[in-house]
Design a protein around this motif. Structure first.
Motif, mmCIF file in Angstrom:
data_model
loop_
_atom_site.group_PDB
_atom_site.id
_atom_site.type_symbol
_atom_site.label_atom_id
_atom_site.label_comp_id
_atom_site.label_asym_id
_atom_site.label_seq_id
_atom_site.Cartn_x
_atom_site.Cartn_y
_atom_site.Cartn_z
ATOM 1 N N VAL A 52 0.733 -1.348 0.065
ATOM 2 C CA VAL A 52 -0.070 0.014 0.047
ATOM 3 C C VAL A 52 0.776 1.160 0.190
ATOM 4 C CG1 VAL A 52 -1.792 1.273 1.425
ATOM 5 C CG2 VAL A 52 -1.629 -1.167 1.350
ATOM 6 N N SER A 53 0.553 2.080 -0.993
ATOM 7 C CA SER A 53 1.553 3.466 -0.851
ATOM 8 C C SER A 53 1.006 4.286 0.142
ATOM 9 C CB SER A 53 1.296 3.730 -2.287
ATOM 10 O OG SER A 53 0.263 4.810 -2.305
ATOM 11 N N PRO A 54 1.681 5.324 0.599
ATOM 12 C CA PRO A 54 1.625 6.281 1.507
ATOM 13 C C PRO A 54 0.227 6.970 1.027
ATOM 14 C CG PRO A 54 3.729 6.582 0.855
ATOM 15 C CD PRO A 54 3.105 5.557 -0.084
ATOM 16 N N ASP A 55 -0.133 7.453 0.032
ATOM 17 C CA ASP A 55 -1.190 8.077 -0.697
ATOM 18 C C ASP A 55 -2.536 7.142 -0.291
ATOM 19 O OD1 ASP A 55 0.888 9.656 -1.415
ATOM 20 O OD2 ASP A 55 0.299 9.113 -3.599
ATOM 21 N N GLN A 56 -2.346 5.954 -0.601
ATOM 22 C CA GLN A 56 -3.651 5.056 -0.366
ATOM 23 C C GLN A 56 -3.851 4.527 1.068
ATOM 24 O OE1 GLN A 56 -1.601 1.827 -2.767
ATOM 25 N NE2 GLN A 56 -3.045 2.380 -4.524
ATOM 26 N N ALA A 75 -4.789 5.647 3.998
ATOM 27 C CA ALA A 75 -5.825 6.047 4.895
ATOM 28 C C ALA A 75 -7.115 5.321 4.489
ATOM 29 C CB ALA A 75 -5.762 7.674 5.158
ATOM 30 N N GLU A 76 -7.099 5.732 2.980
ATOM 31 C CA GLU A 76 -8.365 5.188 2.283
ATOM 32 C C GLU A 76 -8.542 3.540 2.464
ATOM 33 O OE1 GLU A 76 -8.609 6.297 -1.803
ATOM 34 O OE2 GLU A 76 -10.210 5.115 -2.192
ATOM 35 N N PHE A 77 -7.439 2.893 2.376
ATOM 36 C CA PHE A 77 -7.311 1.553 2.436
ATOM 37 C C PHE A 77 -7.701 1.140 3.774
ATOM 38 C CE2 PHE A 77 -4.927 -2.537 3.389
ATOM 39 C CZ PHE A 77 -5.179 -3.218 2.520
ATOM 40 N N VAL A 78 -7.051 1.675 4.574
ATOM 41 C CA VAL A 78 -7.497 0.977 6.144
ATOM 42 C C VAL A 78 -9.060 1.317 6.561
ATOM 43 C CG1 VAL A 78 -7.120 1.233 8.513
ATOM 44 C CG2 VAL A 78 -5.160 1.257 7.034
ATOM 45 N N SER A 79 -9.589 2.418 6.030
ATOM 46 C CA SER A 79 -10.793 2.980 6.419
ATOM 47 C C SER A 79 -11.986 2.036 5.651
ATOM 48 C CB SER A 79 -11.075 4.473 6.686
ATOM 49 O OG SER A 79 -11.024 4.826 5.246
ATOM 50 N N TYR A 80 -11.500 1.878 4.336
ATOM 51 C CA TYR A 80 -12.486 1.159 3.411
ATOM 52 C C TYR A 80 -12.605 -0.313 3.741
ATOM 53 C CZ TYR A 80 -14.243 -1.327 -0.956
ATOM 54 O OH TYR A 80 -14.752 -1.833 -1.724
#
Ligand SMILES: *[C@@H]1O[C@H](CO)[C@@H](O)[C@H](O)[C@H]1NC(C)=O
Ligand SMILES: [Zn+2]
Length: 460
Positions: free
Chosen positions: A67-71, A73-78
């Motif tokens: 997972v890239s740094p930009d992704q 937050a979205e990844f975890v919350s998704y």
């Protein structure tokens, strides 16, 4: 002077720009608890924005995702919104990449010529070491180029024959294949270790195995991809043929390349392979579309018709498994190899010996049972269309802690345990009557060839 400094700085800028940075990229571990979870992850993988280190998504499977740094937050919350826990297992992927590029200070490794096993080597270094072996062991080793890669690199290996000229018709042979998946660096490292053992070990069982067979060993079957993991992108897996490129959104480069281990024409594209060039498991437009695939097929076909090929073993990482062909199905769908029971038995014993060395646990089975159903792999093709009785695919260390980024201080213990398992494979293959051979195992011959090598090293 200023010009020089500017040039140096420019050089640093260009080279660090070219090698993709994984600074603060993370690896997350996710274990789906239901089919709904599996579907969510499948959709995420299909989206193409995440590099799944685990191909097969199933309930209770340990799945690692880059997972890239930009992704992040979205990844975890998704995932959280579906009650799917994601545990971070690698905090900074770049740190592990950097560590992998430094020789291990702690490993005491044997040397052979310019080579030791406390570090990973790039393609040029591996190829020049193979040339060096031919010079050091002129009566035993010869390099062989079985074809060119898409970008024109040699697909190079060595033939090791301790009884050259004295084998008669149809000599016993074995072929070992490594580096078909570019980022699995422990694979070429393992094959160079095996070559070293065959050439220098005084263990009677290793000697028997080394001398009874003519060995055909190819550390890097996918040279373009392997080179690319040193120059551009550490996480590259496929070859570098751009012929079928399609636009793949933000991660456009992934649209280049074919997964060579899905490109072989045995049950091609039936399962566990993709027809989408944006996928890491893209099987290519047709079976054996790739030069690297064709090179293996031509060479193996020749071994199959002119020699008594007993072994074909492919080396991958990671998962710690010995896979037995065939890979495409389980249960009553399975196409069972005629000597599946023997191959299974031999592999179980090999795994026991492997574990006895450093306690490393390997699982044995068909890919469909213990990993995932796949088609179009090289070892399935070999088992499917040749006479070779004993055919395996090793998934080397580890089980996910480092994944493809296995630290260099594990190269030696990995090599030791794999060699022990191969020796056990050979003992049981012989015991089961797959071949007979007398006249190998003489310690004398290895002492003599290594004395010659020492003299050559000394005088050059
Ligand atoms: C391997 O040899 C056997 C006969 O010995 C033959 O039936 C088979 O087609 C050969 N396979 C290949 C790929 O040449
Ligand atoms: Zn692989």
């Amino acid at each position: 002077m200023i010009g020089k400094v500017a040039l140096v700085l420019f050089g640093i800028f260009v080279s660090s720009f070219a090698y993709k940075s994984y600074e603060n990229y993370k690896v997350y571990k996710v274990i789906p608890k239901s089919e709904v979870h599996v579907q969510i992850l499948t959709d995420l993988q299909k989206g193409g924005n995440y590099d799944f280190w685990t191909d097969f998504l199933a309930v209770n499977n340990d799945i690692r995702i880059l997972v890239s740094p930009d992704q992040e937050a979205e990844f975890v919350s998704y995932l959280k919104s579906f009650n799917l826990d994601a545990e971070m297992t690698i905090r900074n992927v770049q740190e592990l990449i950097d560590a992998q590029l430094k020789p291990s200070a702690s490993t005491k490794s044997s040397r052979l010529g310019s080579y030791s096993w406390n570090q990973y080597y790039n393609l040029a270094q591996i190829h020049s070491w193979l040339d060096e072996l031919q010079q050091l062991y002129p009566n035993v080793v010869r390099t062989v180029v079985i074809g060119k890669s898409f970008e024109g690199r040699d697909i190079k290996g060595v033939v090791i024959d301790f009884k050259a000229g004295n084998r008669g018709e149809r000599p016993l042979t074995g072929m070992l294949e490594g580096g078909i998946h570019a980022r699995e660096w422990i694979s070429p490292a393992t094959l160079t270790w095996i070559i070293k053992e065959f050439l220098t070990s005084r263990d009677p069982d290793v000697r028997f195995m080394a001398e009874a067979f003519v060995w055909h060993i190819f550390p890097v079957i996918n040279p373009d991809g392997y080179e690319y993991t040193f120059t551009d992108n550490r996480m590259w897996r496929k070859n570098r043929n751009p012929a079928n490129h399609v636009s793949c959104g933000t991660n456009n480069d992934i649209g280049n390349g074919i997964d060579l281990n899905r490109n072989f024409g045995f049950l091609w594209m039936t399962i566990g392979a993709s027809s989408n060039p944006c996928d890491n498991t893209y099987a290519g437009p047709i079976p054996s579309s790739e030069l690297e695939t064709q090179a293996i097929i031509n060479y193996v076909t020749q071994l199959n018709t002119t020699t008594n090929m007993i072994y074909y073993v492919a080396f991958h990482s990671y998962s710690q498994m010995i896979l037995v062909p065939f890979s495409h199905a389980t249960g009553n769908q399975v196409l069972q190899a005629d000597n599946y029971a023997d191959m299974y038995e031999i592999a179980i014993r090999s795994a026991d010996k492997l574990e006895a060395v450093h306690g490393t646990d390997y699982i044995v089975g068909t890919s469909a049972e213990i990993l995932y159903a796949v088609s179009g792999s090289s070892f399935d093709w070999v088992k499917g269309v040749t006479n070779a009785p004993v055919v395996y695919l090793f998934e080397l260390r580890d089980v996910g802690r480092y994944g493809f980024l296995l630290p260099p201080d594990q190269i030696v213990p990995n090599g030791e345990e794999i060699m022990a398992s191969l020796v056990e494979m050979d003992i049981n293959t012989r015991a089961l009557g797959y071949y007979s051979y007398s006249g190998a195992g003489a310690i004398k011959s290895v002492l003599i060839v290594n004395l010659i090598a020492l003299i050559i090293l000394f005088f050059r």
